[in-house]
Design a protein around this motif. Structure first.
Motif, PDB file in Angstrom:
ATOM      1  N   ASP A 214      23.936  26.874   1.867  1.00 40.94           N
ATOM      2  CA  ASP A 214      22.613  26.309   1.611  1.00 40.94           C
ATOM      3  C   ASP A 214      22.383  26.331   0.096  1.00 40.94           C
ATOM      4  N   VAL A 215      22.548  25.189  -0.521  1.00 42.41           N
ATOM      5  CA  VAL A 215      22.513  25.111  -1.984  1.00 42.41           C
ATOM      6  C   VAL A 215      21.084  25.250  -2.502  1.00 42.41           C
ATOM      7  N   SER A 216      20.913  26.116  -3.480  1.00 43.38           N
ATOM      8  CA  SER A 216      19.597  26.331  -4.078  1.00 43.38           C
ATOM      9  C   SER A 216      19.519  25.709  -5.475  1.00 43.38           C
ATOM     10  N   TYR A 217      18.301  25.407  -5.867  1.00 39.72           N
ATOM     11  CA  TYR A 217      18.085  24.889  -7.228  1.00 39.72           C
ATOM     12  C   TYR A 217      18.519  25.934  -8.261  1.00 39.72           C
ATOM     13  N   GLU A 218      18.297  27.199  -7.945  1.00 44.94           N
ATOM     14  CA  GLU A 218      18.649  28.283  -8.868  1.00 44.94           C
ATOM     15  C   GLU A 218      20.141  28.266  -9.183  1.00 44.94           C
ATOM     16  N   ALA A 219      20.972  28.046  -8.162  1.00 49.43           N
ATOM     17  CA  ALA A 219      22.420  28.006  -8.377  1.00 49.43           C
ATOM     18  C   ALA A 219      22.824  26.780  -9.182  1.00 49.43           C
ATOM     19  N   ILE A 220      22.262  25.623  -8.832  1.00 44.28           N
ATOM     20  CA  ILE A 220      22.590  24.392  -9.550  1.00 44.28           C
ATOM     21  C   ILE A 220      22.186  24.494 -11.019  1.00 44.28           C
ATOM     22  N   SER A 221      21.078  25.163 -11.276  1.00 47.35           N
ATOM     23  CA  SER A 221      20.538  25.238 -12.640  1.00 47.35           C
ATOM     24  C   SER A 221      21.407  26.082 -13.573  1.00 47.35           C
ATOM     25  N   LEU A 222      22.379  26.794 -13.038  1.00 50.96           N
ATOM     26  CA  LEU A 222      23.313  27.538 -13.887  1.00 50.96           C
ATOM     27  C   LEU A 222      24.257  26.602 -14.645  1.00 50.96           C
ATOM     28  N   THR A 223      24.352  25.359 -14.191  1.00 51.59           N
ATOM     29  CA  THR A 223      25.253  24.386 -14.816  1.00 51.59           C
ATOM     30  C   THR A 223      24.857  24.150 -16.270  1.00 51.59           C
ATOM     31  N   LYS A 224      25.826  24.252 -17.156  1.00 52.18           N
ATOM     32  CA  LYS A 224      25.559  24.115 -18.588  1.00 52.18           C
ATOM     33  C   LYS A 224      25.361  22.652 -18.975  1.00 52.18           C
ATOM     34  N   PRO A 225      24.435  22.382 -19.878  1.00 51.72           N
ATOM     35  CA  PRO A 225      24.192  21.000 -20.321  1.00 51.72           C
ATOM     36  C   PRO A 225      25.468  20.371 -20.890  1.00 51.72           C
ATOM     37  N   GLY A 226      25.680  19.106 -20.542  1.00 48.82           N
ATOM     38  CA  GLY A 226      26.836  18.386 -21.079  1.00 48.82           C
ATOM     39  C   GLY A 226      28.117  18.585 -20.322  1.00 48.82           C
ATOM     40  N   SER A 227      28.118  19.405 -19.284  1.00 49.35           N
ATOM     41  CA  SER A 227      29.346  19.626 -18.516  1.00 49.35           C
ATOM     42  C   SER A 227      29.402  18.667 -17.330  1.00 49.35           C
ATOM     43  N   SER A 228      30.582  18.534 -16.753  1.00 46.71           N
ATOM     44  CA  SER A 228      30.790  17.584 -15.658  1.00 46.71           C
ATOM     45  C   SER A 228      30.067  18.048 -14.397  1.00 46.71           C
ATOM     46  N   VAL A 229      29.590  17.093 -13.631  1.00 50.26           N
ATOM     47  CA  VAL A 229      28.863  17.428 -12.404  1.00 50.26           C
ATOM     48  C   VAL A 229      29.325  16.541 -11.259  1.00 50.26           C
ATOM     49  N   ALA A 230      29.121  17.040 -10.041  1.00 50.15           N
ATOM     50  CA  ALA A 230      29.433  16.278  -8.827  1.00 50.15           C
ATOM     51  C   ALA A 230      28.151  15.851  -8.119  1.00 50.15           C
ATOM     52  N   HIS A 231      27.023  16.038  -8.820  1.00 48.49           N
ATOM     53  CA  HIS A 231      25.706  15.671  -8.280  1.00 48.49           C
ATOM     54  C   HIS A 231      25.411  16.388  -6.953  1.00 48.49           C
ATOM     55  N   ILE A 232      25.665  17.690  -6.970  1.00 50.37           N
ATOM     56  CA  ILE A 232      25.343  18.531  -5.815  1.00 50.37           C
ATOM     57  C   ILE A 232      23.819  18.645  -5.697  1.00 50.37           C
ATOM     58  N   GLU A 233      23.321  18.506  -4.485  1.00 52.57           N
ATOM     59  CA  GLU A 233      21.879  18.512  -4.255  1.00 52.57           C
ATOM     60  C   GLU A 233      21.444  19.785  -3.525  1.00 52.57           C
ATOM     61  N   GLU A 234      20.122  19.975  -3.455  1.00 53.98           N
ATOM     62  CA  GLU A 234      19.570  21.130  -2.739  1.00 53.98           C
ATOM     63  C   GLU A 234      19.561  20.823  -1.235  1.00 53.98           C
ATOM     64  N   LYS A 235      20.693  21.051  -0.610  1.00 52.48           N
ATOM     65  CA  LYS A 235      20.852  20.804   0.817  1.00 52.48           C
ATOM     66  C   LYS A 235      22.059  21.595   1.295  1.00 52.48           C
ATOM     67  N   GLU A 236      22.414  21.439   2.546  1.00 48.87           N
ATOM     68  CA  GLU A 236      23.556  22.181   3.087  1.00 48.87           C
ATOM     69  C   GLU A 236      24.869  21.428   2.868  1.00 48.87           C
ATOM     70  N   TYR A 237      25.888  22.198   2.463  1.00 49.43           N
ATOM     71  CA  TYR A 237      27.244  21.691   2.294  1.00 49.43           C
ATOM     72  C   TYR A 237      28.196  22.624   3.036  1.00 49.43           C
ATOM     73  N   PHE A 238      29.285  22.068   3.548  1.00 51.13           N
ATOM     74  CA  PHE A 238      30.377  22.921   3.994  1.00 51.13           C
ATOM     75  C   PHE A 238      31.065  23.466   2.743  1.00 51.13           C
ATOM     76  N   LEU A 239      31.652  24.640   2.861  1.00 49.39           N
ATOM     77  CA  LEU A 239      32.363  25.201   1.712  1.00 49.39           C
ATOM     78  C   LEU A 239      33.476  24.266   1.256  1.00 49.39           C
ATOM     79  N   HIS A 240      34.170  23.622   2.206  1.00 50.89           N
ATOM     80  CA  HIS A 240      35.255  22.724   1.807  1.00 50.89           C
ATOM     81  C   HIS A 240      34.724  21.480   1.090  1.00 50.89           C
ATOM     82  N   ASN A 241      33.462  21.093   1.353  1.00 54.40           N
ATOM     83  CA  ASN A 241      32.832  20.017   0.576  1.00 54.40           C
ATOM     84  C   ASN A 241      32.732  20.420  -0.895  1.00 54.40           C
ATOM     85  N   LEU A 242      32.324  21.647  -1.118  1.00 53.74           N
ATOM     86  CA  LEU A 242      32.163  22.140  -2.486  1.00 53.74           C
ATOM     87  C   LEU A 242      33.508  22.293  -3.185  1.00 53.74           C
TER      88      LEU A 242
END
Length: 318
Positions: free
Chosen positions: A108-136
């Motif tokens: 269950d992805v939280s905004y708090e976890a996503i917000s650790l991403t450093k500015p300017g780094s690559s992203v996969a556009h992970i959202e605040e929703k449920e993902y399987f671990l293999h999705n991540l």
């Protein structure tokens, strides 16, 4: 009489010279057959025969090419020299995380976890929703999503320390345990501080990367993920999310496209461009780990040259 003696002397010298040439040739020919040797001459021959310009030397700071059938390193450049892993750090993160949780675990992805991403780094556009671990995992390996790496570190850190109070603390606990795990598993020259690899203080070597990739290749799911040019993840709610692979060798529209390339991962940070490729040829698999090239083009040129060497090498068919 003197003329005869001089003639015999010349014949004797010629005979000794011929013996030395034959003996030297017997030692020299097997050496030349190996693709990493006598390279400048081979470059000129290939350039003449195939009308292509090959590099005179490898641009990478550190590089190995391995025959996976016998683990023989047949090309090497400063293989033990510590280098910045950049996004290749995600390979260590994925391998360790796979020992802590099941692939079908729901995160269950939280905004708090996503917000650790450093500015300017690559992203996969992970959202605040449920993902399987293999999705991540796929989000980390295909588009090299740093946001996915922080989410995985947060989730697995919670497994290691359920009492941890924040995403940052959980991610830190995960990294501390990861580094201990790497030391125990033989990757003693690797130290990581950030799960995404967006960190210039981290270090690894081509040999440690070979070790972790060998372990990951035992998983069929890993092979499937890293071999695809585009990957579409199916999330727990049935929705899908597509990602484009950063590995140009997999892109049919690229000049570097090669149908025998089976993945695996790119990584770049500052002036260091890294690339790991799994290649299938001669009914065998070959692993190329290249670290510290000066540009995106130079890392692909280096590896492309090695792939051509594998294709044309009689030595590597054995």
């Amino acid at each position: 009489m003197q003329r005869k003696r001089r003639k015999k002397k010349r014949v004797g010298i010629l005979l000794i010279f011929c013996i030395l040439c034959i003996g030297g040739g017997m030692l020299f020919v097997p050496w030349v057959m190996q693709p990493e040797n006598f390279r400048d001459v081979k470059n000129k021959i290939n350039s003449f025969l195939y009308k292509e310009n090959f590099p005179d030397s490898y641009n990478a700071k550190s590089l190995i090419a391995v025959d996976c059938s016998d683990d023989e390193i047949f090309i090497s450049k400063d293989e033990k020299a510590p280098q910045v892993p950049a996004s290749l750090a995600k390979l260590f993160v994925v391998e360790y995380a796979a020992t802590l949780a099941e692939l079908d675990s729901i995160v269950d992805v939280s905004y708090e976890a996503i917000s650790l991403t450093k500015p300017g780094s690559s992203v996969a556009h992970i959202e605040e929703k449920e993902y399987f671990l293999h999705n991540l995992f796929a989000a980390m390996l295909v588009p090299s999503g740093n946001d996915a790496a922080y989410v995985v570190a947060d989730y697995c850190g919670g497994i290691l320390s359920p009492q941890a109070g924040s995403s940052r603390e959980r991610a830190q606990i995960f990294m501390e345990n990861l580094n201990r795990y790497l030391q125990q598993e033989g990757c003693s020259d690797t130290v990581l501080y950030d799960p995404s690899g967006f960190d210039t203080e981290a270090l690894t070597t081509t040999l440690d990367l070979k070790t972790v990739v060998y372990r990951l290749l035992e998983y069929s799911w890993f092979r499937e993920i890293v071999s695809q040019n585009t990957y579409t993840a199916t999330l727990p709610d049935g929705s899908t999310q597509p990602w484009q692979n950063t590995n140009t060798f997999l892109d049919p529209a690229s000049e570097y496209y090669n149908e025998n390339v089976c993945g695996i991962k790119t990584g770049s940070l500052s002036d260091d461009y890294n690339l790991i490729v799994l290649y299938r040829q001669h009914n065998k698999e070959f692993l190329i780990c290249s670290l510290g090239s000066q540009s995106d083009t130079s890392r692909y040129n280096d590896v492309d040259f090695i792939l051509k060497t594998i294709d044309e090498s009689y030595y590597l068919t054995q």
